[in-house]
Design a protein around this motif. Sequence first.
Motif, PDB file in Angstrom:
ATOM      1  N   ARG A  87       1.043  -1.208  -0.037  1.00  0.00           N
ATOM      2  CA  ARG A  87      -0.005   0.167  -0.086  1.00  0.00           C
ATOM      3  C   ARG A  87       1.041   1.197   0.089  1.00  0.00           C
ATOM      4  NH1 ARG A  87      -4.919   0.144   4.043  1.00  0.00           N
ATOM      5  NH2 ARG A  87      -4.880   2.414   3.351  1.00  0.00           N
ATOM      6  N   ASN A  88       1.833   1.313   0.600  1.00  0.00           N
ATOM      7  CA  ASN A  88       2.614   2.396   0.975  1.00  0.00           C
ATOM      8  C   ASN A  88       3.348   2.725  -0.489  1.00  0.00           C
ATOM      9  OD1 ASN A  88       4.484   4.531   1.964  1.00  0.00           O
ATOM     10  ND2 ASN A  88       6.015   2.933   2.291  1.00  0.00           N
ATOM     11  N   ILE A  89       3.962   1.723  -1.296  1.00  0.00           N
ATOM     12  CA  ILE A  89       4.359   1.895  -2.447  1.00  0.00           C
ATOM     13  C   ILE A  89       3.451   2.358  -3.406  1.00  0.00           C
ATOM     14  CG2 ILE A  89       5.414   0.767  -4.460  1.00  0.00           C
ATOM     15  CD1 ILE A  89       6.614  -1.246  -2.342  1.00  0.00           C
ATOM     16  N   GLU A  90       2.238   1.853  -3.472  1.00  0.00           N
ATOM     17  CA  GLU A  90       1.348   2.244  -4.356  1.00  0.00           C
ATOM     18  C   GLU A  90       0.847   3.698  -4.441  1.00  0.00           C
ATOM     19  OE1 GLU A  90      -0.547  -1.156  -5.874  1.00  0.00           O
ATOM     20  OE2 GLU A  90      -1.830   0.170  -7.153  1.00  0.00           O
ATOM     21  N   GLU A  91       0.619   3.862  -2.773  1.00  0.00           N
ATOM     22  CA  GLU A  91      -0.168   5.169  -2.511  1.00  0.00           C
ATOM     23  C   GLU A  91       0.731   6.166  -2.612  1.00  0.00           C
ATOM     24  OE1 GLU A  91      -3.601   3.018   0.218  1.00  0.00           O
ATOM     25  OE2 GLU A  91      -2.265   4.742   1.109  1.00  0.00           O
ATOM     26  N   ASN A  92       1.840   6.083  -2.097  1.00  0.00           N
ATOM     27  CA  ASN A  92       2.902   7.196  -1.846  1.00  0.00           C
ATOM     28  C   ASN A  92       3.782   7.466  -3.131  1.00  0.00           C
ATOM     29  OD1 ASN A  92       1.527   7.887   0.399  1.00  0.00           O
ATOM     30  ND2 ASN A  92       2.783   6.543   1.464  1.00  0.00           N
ATOM     31  N   TYR A  93       4.054   6.446  -3.839  1.00  0.00           N
ATOM     32  CA  TYR A  93       4.916   6.536  -5.072  1.00  0.00           C
ATOM     33  C   TYR A  93       4.337   6.268  -6.240  1.00  0.00           C
ATOM     34  CZ  TYR A  93       8.161   6.679  -1.164  1.00  0.00           C
ATOM     35  OH  TYR A  93       8.949   7.166  -0.059  1.00  0.00           O
ATOM     36  N   GLY A  94       3.121   5.929  -6.289  1.00  0.00           N
ATOM     37  CA  GLY A  94       2.303   5.540  -7.577  1.00  0.00           C
ATOM     38  C   GLY A  94       3.007   4.621  -8.359  1.00  0.00           C
ATOM     39  N   VAL A  95       3.457   3.600  -7.847  1.00  0.00           N
ATOM     40  CA  VAL A  95       4.132   2.286  -8.497  1.00  0.00           C
ATOM     41  C   VAL A  95       2.984   1.222  -8.210  1.00  0.00           C
ATOM     42  CG1 VAL A  95       6.004   0.695  -8.646  1.00  0.00           C
ATOM     43  CG2 VAL A  95       6.475   3.018  -7.876  1.00  0.00           C
ATOM     44  N   PRO A  96       2.704   0.420  -9.211  1.00  0.00           N
ATOM     45  CA  PRO A  96       1.645  -0.625  -9.231  1.00  0.00           C
ATOM     46  C   PRO A  96       2.524  -1.848  -8.441  1.00  0.00           C
ATOM     47  CG  PRO A  96       1.768   0.130 -11.763  1.00  0.00           C
ATOM     48  CD  PRO A  96       2.943   0.683 -10.892  1.00  0.00           C
ATOM     49  N   THR A  97       1.575  -2.488  -7.517  1.00  0.00           N
ATOM     50  CA  THR A  97       2.246  -3.188  -6.651  1.00  0.00           C
ATOM     51  C   THR A  97       1.562  -4.707  -6.901  1.00  0.00           C
ATOM     52  OG1 THR A  97       0.942  -2.978  -4.798  1.00  0.00           O
ATOM     53  CG2 THR A  97       3.061  -1.970  -4.824  1.00  0.00           C
ATOM     54  N   LEU A  98       2.375  -5.660  -6.602  1.00  0.00           N
ATOM     55  CA  LEU A  98       1.683  -7.312  -6.645  1.00  0.00           C
ATOM     56  C   LEU A  98       2.059  -7.875  -5.225  1.00  0.00           C
ATOM     57  CD1 LEU A  98       0.958  -9.818  -8.209  1.00  0.00           C
ATOM     58  CD2 LEU A  98       3.316 -10.061  -8.955  1.00  0.00           C
ATOM     59  N   ALA A  99       1.017  -8.035  -4.712  1.00  0.00           N
ATOM     60  CA  ALA A  99       1.092  -8.623  -3.248  1.00  0.00           C
ATOM     61  C   ALA A  99       1.187 -10.155  -3.327  1.00  0.00           C
ATOM     62  CB  ALA A  99       0.017  -7.919  -2.508  1.00  0.00           C
ATOM     63  N   HIS A 100       2.314 -10.590  -2.602  1.00  0.00           N
ATOM     64  CA  HIS A 100       2.139 -12.042  -2.871  1.00  0.00           C
ATOM     65  C   HIS A 100       1.534 -12.748  -1.697  1.00  0.00           C
ATOM     66  CE1 HIS A 100       6.233 -12.704  -5.073  1.00  0.00           C
ATOM     67  NE2 HIS A 100       5.451 -11.638  -5.507  1.00  0.00           N
ATOM     68  N   LEU A 101       0.844 -13.730  -1.817  1.00  0.00           N
ATOM     69  CA  LEU A 101      -0.027 -14.570  -0.675  1.00  0.00           C
ATOM     70  C   LEU A 101       0.257 -16.091  -1.051  1.00  0.00           C
ATOM     71  CD1 LEU A 101      -2.366 -14.551   1.208  1.00  0.00           C
ATOM     72  CD2 LEU A 101      -4.053 -14.655  -0.285  1.00  0.00           C
ATOM     73  N   THR A 102       0.424 -16.732   0.187  1.00  0.00           N
ATOM     74  CA  THR A 102       0.784 -18.192   0.246  1.00  0.00           C
ATOM     75  C   THR A 102      -0.297 -18.856   0.948  1.00  0.00           C
ATOM     76  OG1 THR A 102       1.916 -18.120   2.147  1.00  0.00           O
ATOM     77  CG2 THR A 102       3.389 -17.786   0.193  1.00  0.00           C
ATOM     78  N   CYS A 103      -0.586 -20.151   0.721  1.00  0.00           N
ATOM     79  CA  CYS A 103      -1.465 -20.898   1.474  1.00  0.00           C
ATOM     80  C   CYS A 103      -1.204 -21.834   2.375  1.00  0.00           C
ATOM     81  CB  CYS A 103      -2.733 -21.339   0.425  1.00  0.00           C
ATOM     82  SG  CYS A 103      -2.036 -22.164  -0.978  1.00  0.00           S
ATOM     83  N   VAL A 104      -0.006 -22.693   1.659  1.00  0.00           N
ATOM     84  CA  VAL A 104       0.062 -24.149   2.300  1.00  0.00           C
ATOM     85  C   VAL A 104      -0.021 -24.508   3.649  1.00  0.00           C
ATOM     86  CG1 VAL A 104       2.433 -24.475   2.226  1.00  0.00           C
ATOM     87  CG2 VAL A 104       1.380 -26.263   1.532  1.00  0.00           C
ATOM     88  N   SER A 105       0.714 -23.648   4.407  1.00  0.00           N
ATOM     89  CA  SER A 105       0.530 -23.798   5.934  1.00  0.00           C
ATOM     90  C   SER A 105      -0.405 -23.111   6.481  1.00  0.00           C
ATOM     91  CB  SER A 105       1.886 -23.457   6.417  1.00  0.00           C
ATOM     92  OG  SER A 105       2.293 -22.016   6.003  1.00  0.00           O
TER      93      SER A 105
END
Length: 292
Positions: A64-82
């Motif tokens: 959020r910080n990168i996207e909102e304050n620097y206008g750079v699109p971000t890709l948030a990773h998410l894992t599930c196995v554990s």
Amino acid sequence: MRLDTLFQQNKLTLSFEVFPPKTDTALEKVKHATEAVARLHPSFMSVTYGAGGGTSQYTLEIARNIEENYGVPTLAHLTCVSSTRETVRAQIELLKAAGIENVMALRGDLPEEMKGSDRSHWDYRHATQLIRELKESGADFCIGGACYPEIHPESPNQAEDIRFLKEKVDAGCSFLTTQMFFDNNLLYNFLYKIREAGISVPVVAGIMPITNANQVERAIKLSGSFMPQRFKALVDKFGHNPEAMKQAGIAYATDQIIDLYANGVNHIHVYSMNKPDVAEKIQSNLSAIIHR
Ligand code: FAD
């Protein structure tokens, strides 16, 4: 910005990966580093997720910080196995509430204590299940998945790995990002095979600049990557000299990227991690190429 929209623009992209802190006390230092990368205004930045780790909330905070304050699109990773279904669903709700558009859906590496145990009762065994969960969440996420030009270490063979990759893409991936590789021919062969198998989504090539000799062993252990003789020679010669090794590692990665762009691979993701100086150097090495 959604990454599927970015990839449709048919321009070269250069993106960087950062990772959240492993402890709360390291947050400020990590934020500082990720902001320095964001100031380079790459095509997008991805923020990894510590599988089952206690600092996973920082993935969202940093994105959020990168996207909102620097206008750079971000890709948030998410894992599930554990994770349990409840934990994953709660995390998806947080992503929705934060207005995150792009999610990298991953299985995650199996914690040591889970290896070899009966998986039948686990809530998630594969990333495909997480992708289906994201699709059913009611949010229109742009979803990415991981792929392995040298085969995922748990796969018995490439044909089976690609069969499951196709299943993963069909579940709702808009793009794939590769594991690191050090020999571009491995990627070109892989691309040929997945296209033949009917996988047509954009593939983002993952490049890891090796900037110190200690990284080599870790990188091989993590990815099982093949190290070409040309690369080994460079580590042998410069590994003991940190400045020389850094320069040589960045040059090697730059060379790989130029070859990829020249051969029609338009999207490059650099695993420069929380090293803004490395990201900056690679970006400036390619300045005329990416802005042509
Ligand atoms: P999957 O797609 O589930 O594949 C794992 C294995 O299961 C493969 O061998 C596959 O062939 C097989 N398989 C898939 N579906 C089936 C099925 N239905 N039946 C039987 N076998 C099947 N880890 C983190 O913890 N955090 C991160 O942020 C992170 N980011 C990453 C980003 C990239 C680009 C990459 C390449 C890896 C990343 N990883 C991360 C590591 C990743 O979690 C591991 O590589 C993990 O072992 C596999 O994740 P996956 O999503 O590719 O799994």
